[in-house]
Design a protein around this motif. Structure first.
Motif, PDB file in Angstrom:
ATOM      1  N   UNK A  61       0.881  -1.319  -0.019  1.00 21.52           N
ATOM      2  CA  UNK A  61      -0.141   0.017  -0.133  1.00 21.52           C
ATOM      3  C   UNK A  61       0.399   0.947   0.242  1.00 21.52           C
ATOM      4  N   UNK A  62       2.277   1.286   0.692  1.00 16.49           N
ATOM      5  CA  UNK A  62       3.082   2.498   0.443  1.00 16.49           C
ATOM      6  C   UNK A  62       3.407   2.572  -1.001  1.00 16.49           C
ATOM      7  N   UNK A  63       3.899   0.861  -1.716  1.00 19.03           N
ATOM      8  CA  UNK A  63       4.321   1.512  -3.117  1.00 19.03           C
ATOM      9  C   UNK A  63       2.992   1.711  -3.619  1.00 19.03           C
ATOM     10  N   UNK A  67       0.294   6.290  -6.958  1.00 19.17           N
ATOM     11  CA  UNK A  67      -1.016   7.033  -7.569  1.00 19.17           C
ATOM     12  C   UNK A  67       0.223   8.797  -7.410  1.00 19.17           C
ATOM     13  N   UNK A  68       1.277   8.857  -6.214  1.00 17.59           N
ATOM     14  CA  UNK A  68       1.347  10.370  -6.166  1.00 17.59           C
ATOM     15  C   UNK A  68       2.158  10.211  -7.555  1.00 17.59           C
ATOM     16  N   UNK A  69       2.915   9.493  -7.984  1.00 16.66           N
ATOM     17  CA  UNK A  69       3.473   9.245  -9.308  1.00 16.66           C
ATOM     18  C   UNK A  69       2.838   9.437 -10.455  1.00 16.66           C
ATOM     19  N   UNK A  71       8.910   1.739 -12.897  1.00 15.30           N
ATOM     20  CA  UNK A  71       7.791   2.923 -12.533  1.00 15.30           C
ATOM     21  C   UNK A  71       8.897   4.051 -11.832  1.00 15.30           C
ATOM     22  N   UNK A  72       8.218   3.138 -10.068  1.00 15.99           N
ATOM     23  CA  UNK A  72       9.409   4.395  -9.535  1.00 15.99           C
ATOM     24  C   UNK A  72      10.370   4.544  -9.763  1.00 15.99           C
ATOM     25  N   UNK A  73      11.108   3.451 -10.411  1.00 16.24           N
ATOM     26  CA  UNK A  73      13.287   3.992 -10.508  1.00 16.24           C
ATOM     27  C   UNK A  73      13.010   4.034 -11.695  1.00 16.24           C
TER      28      UNK A  73
END
Length: 685
Positions: free
Chosen positions: A81-83, A88-90, A262-264
């Motif tokens: 859920x943190x991911x 979602x923020x990204x 996506x995060x990286x």
């Protein structure tokens, strides 16, 4: 005991019954338990989509898969859920039109640091309080973005936190069936509406489409035309359970991304970042969350496939009609013809399904009928092969003692062409008999007598098999064989003649070389004489033995006549006699009529077989044959005894020494019995 024809009919009937049983099971499963075929339908529908053009959508719908949650204590924790909050923020910075979240949020996040005391017990309490609660963090981020949440149908579940808080902070929520909410579904039939009591609730993709239309969610109703759902001015073809077929474009797989990438920042530049006003579905691979994206893409592009109510009946009809055709062909034709027919039927079924899908936009199920046709073919061939293999083994065991290896192989290669019971056909029988065999009983020891019998029987049986003959019986003083059964032999009379000639030559070599060692046993003047009788005529052939003792043998007058001719050789003055029918099939051979053989009911004309065509067409033999025919005509037609005796003396003066015994027998016959005998008949006809 059963012959090959019976076995062929039996295994074909068994194959047909099993095939009909397969068809019945397929129809019951398709009609009463269609859910059991969901896996087959999924493969079939994926295959049908190959007929669609591979075109990229104008505005793709993205799918982001979160990292799977680990349940093993030995692995580092995954804060899913943190991911989700980070992703979602990204994504929010690219201003998407709508973000669809397809995760199970019914329970609090067990991976939150504040809830994992077994990991953070070593930390000071003041430090622990600074760690966030993932649910609160995610709810805060959801409230700042246009989020569509997936929720179960049950209000009791949806009204319990933390899910109720997520629903409160989201823009809207779409529904999913309770049985699929936890694990999702991979089916390509996507329900646009779910029944909740008396109400119809929109699914996640349908709600997203309504929200993206820049209008409040509209009511969706079934039209009067059965099989269509009116949504936003579109008539969407659906099934009776409000399911829409998903257009799964091949290019859609390019827009399925990983949250970690996506995060990286490792996503390919050709697909990321998303364009403004795009849709993004966030979920997990285990839940097949891309299914919601594909359904939404299908609604956006309006690439609908009609699923008519009669498609099920078409499938059932195809299984019945084509299945029965394959059953009949597989049970009656060869394996290769059956395979060709089955593949042609499968090609026809799939060709019709692909044509309807690509051109008419109608969904038909081709894979399940194809599997049934293959199963029918495989079961029929397996049954026929197993029974045929068993029959081949049994046939080899039964006929190995009476057929040559070459004949046995030919018989095993064409077993279904043989009728081994109750068959009537023309055959040529050969019977052998050692003259004065009883004289050897006293002169030989039991061991020597058995060795003597075995020696000539082995040699004679090899001669029979060399000319494609079939053994009938083995006796201590000889054997009986026949030709033209069970395998066809158009030259059966000629082969029997050659066998008789080989036997006589073999016996002459035995006598010349003293093969039976009679001289060492002080047995003088014991030259072995082999008498042979050959007869041709109709006989009934079949398995005449018992269940414990197999015997395939001929029954008929020609069989008995061959034995009578062999016994008649000594009286007729020649050791190779044939009947009139056999003589008619050997016109090229040298023959002379002998005194008739007396059977239990009538007399039969007998002929001495003297040699091959080189003798038959020699000048001396033709003269002798003319005089012999005149003598026989005077004897039987004119009944002139004195003239017959005169002609007989002329024949004796012109014949070779080895034929003298024939005329000696005639002379004795004329003087003792001629006037008492009935007109001659030929019993071999």
């Amino acid at each position: 005991m059963f012959d090959t024809g019976w076995l062929s009919q039996t295994n074909r009937a068994l194959a047909a019954v099993v095939s009909l049983l397969i068809i019945a099971i397929a129809l019951i499963t398709r009609t009463l338990y269609p859910q059991a075929l969901d896996g087959v339908a999924y493969l079939s529908q994926n295959a049908l989509q190959l007929s669609w053009s591979n075109t990229a959508p104008a505005l793709p719908v993205y799918t982001v898969h979160l990292t799977p949650q680990s349940h093993q204590q030995t692995q580092p924790p995954v804060y899913q859920r943190l991911e989700l909050a980070q992703v979602l923020q990204n994504i929010g910075q690219y201003n998407p039109k709508l973000v669809l979240i397809d995760v199970d949020l019914r329970k609090v996040d067990p991976a939150s640091p504040t809830l994992r005391g077994n990991i953070y017990d070593s930390l000071q309490p003041s430090i622990k309080t600074t760690y966030p609660n993932h649910d609160l963090l995610l709810q805060t981020i959801v409230s700042h973005h246009s989020v569509l949440l997936n929720r179960p149908l049950s209000d009791a579940v949806a009204n319990r936190p933390p899910l109720s808080n997520y629903i409160r902070f989201s823009r809207a929520s779409g529904y999913q069936a309770d049985e699929h909410y936890a694990n999702g579904s991979a089916s390509l039939l996507y329900p646009l509406q779910h029944s909740s009591g008396e109400q119809q609730q929109p699914s996640l993709a349908l709600m997203a489409w309504n929200l993206g239309a820049s209008a409040p969610p509209v009511a969706t109703t079934m039209s009067e035309q059965s099989g269509f759902l009116n949504v936003n001015g579109f008539a969407v073809p659906v099934t009776s359970t409000k399911e829409m077929f998903i257009h799964k474009a091949r290019a859609s797989s390019d827009y399925i991304l990983s949250a970690n990438n996506i995060l990286n920042g490792t996503v390919a530049a050709s697909v990321w970042p998303p364009s403004p006003e795009s849709y993004v579905v966030i979920g997990t691979q285990q839940r097949s969350s891309q299914r919601h994206a594909q359904a939404l893409q299908t609604l956006q592009n309006a690439r609908f496939i009609t699923i008519p109510n009669w498609s099920q009946y078409i499938e059932i009809t195809a299984i019945i009609l084509i299945g029965l055709s394959v059953t009949i062909v597989a049970a009656t034709q060869t394996v290769w013809f059956s395979l060709s027919f089955t593949l042609l039927a499968i090609f026809l079924v799939n060709g019709v399904a692909f044509h309807q899908f690509a051109l008419e936009k109608i969904l038909l199920e081709p894979l399940f009928p194809s599997l049934i046709l293959l199963l029918i073919f495989a079961s029929s061939c397996t049954i026929r092969r197993v029974t045929l293999k068993s029959h081949r083994t049994q046939t080899a065991e039964r006929y190995a003692s009476i057929l040559s290896p070459k004949q046995m192989q030919k018989m095993l290669n064409t077993p279904e062409q043989l009728a081994l019971e109750g068959q009537q056909r023309e055959i040529t029988c050969l019977s052998t008999r050692l003259r004065h065999f009883h004289q050897y009983y006293e002169g030989l020891s039991p061991h020597d007598l058995a060795s003597f019998s075995n020696s000539f029987q082995t040699a004679h049986l090899e001669d029979v098999h060399a000319q494609h003959g079939t053994l009938n019986t083995l006796r201590t003083s000889g054997l009986s064989a026949y030709w033209n059964a069970p395998l066809d032999d158009p030259f059966h009379a000629s082969h029997a003649r050659r066998t008789a000639g080989d036997m006589q030559k073999q016996m002459q070599r035995f006598n010349t070389k003293d093969r039976f060692r009679f001289s060492h046993k002080n047995m003088k003047n014991h030259e072995v004489t082999l008498d042979i009788g050959i007869s041709t005529g109709l006989a009934t052939l079949g398995e005449t033995g018992t269940r414990r003792h197999f015997r395939y043998a001929p029954l008929g007058k020609c069989v008995d006549l061959a034995n009578d001719l062999a016994r008649h050789c000594k009286e007729a003055g020649h050791n190779l006699l044939i009947c009139e029918t056999t003589r008619g099939q050997l016109p090229e051979c040298a023959t002379l009529e002998t005194i008739p053989v007396q059977t239990s009911r009538y007399q039969v004309r007998a002929f001495a077989l003297l040699g091959d065509p080189s003798l038959a067409f020699s000048e001396e033999f033709l003269k002798l044959k003319q005089m012999h025919c005149n003598m026989v005509y005077a004897l039987y037609e004119e009944e002139d005894k004195e003239k017959a005796l005169t002609l007989l003396d002329e024949c004796k003066s012109h014949c070779a020494p080895e034929y003298t015994a024939i005329y000696t027998a005639f002379e004795k016959h004329i003087l003792d019995h001629l006037m008492l005998h009935e007109p001659v008949e030929d019993a071999a006809q």
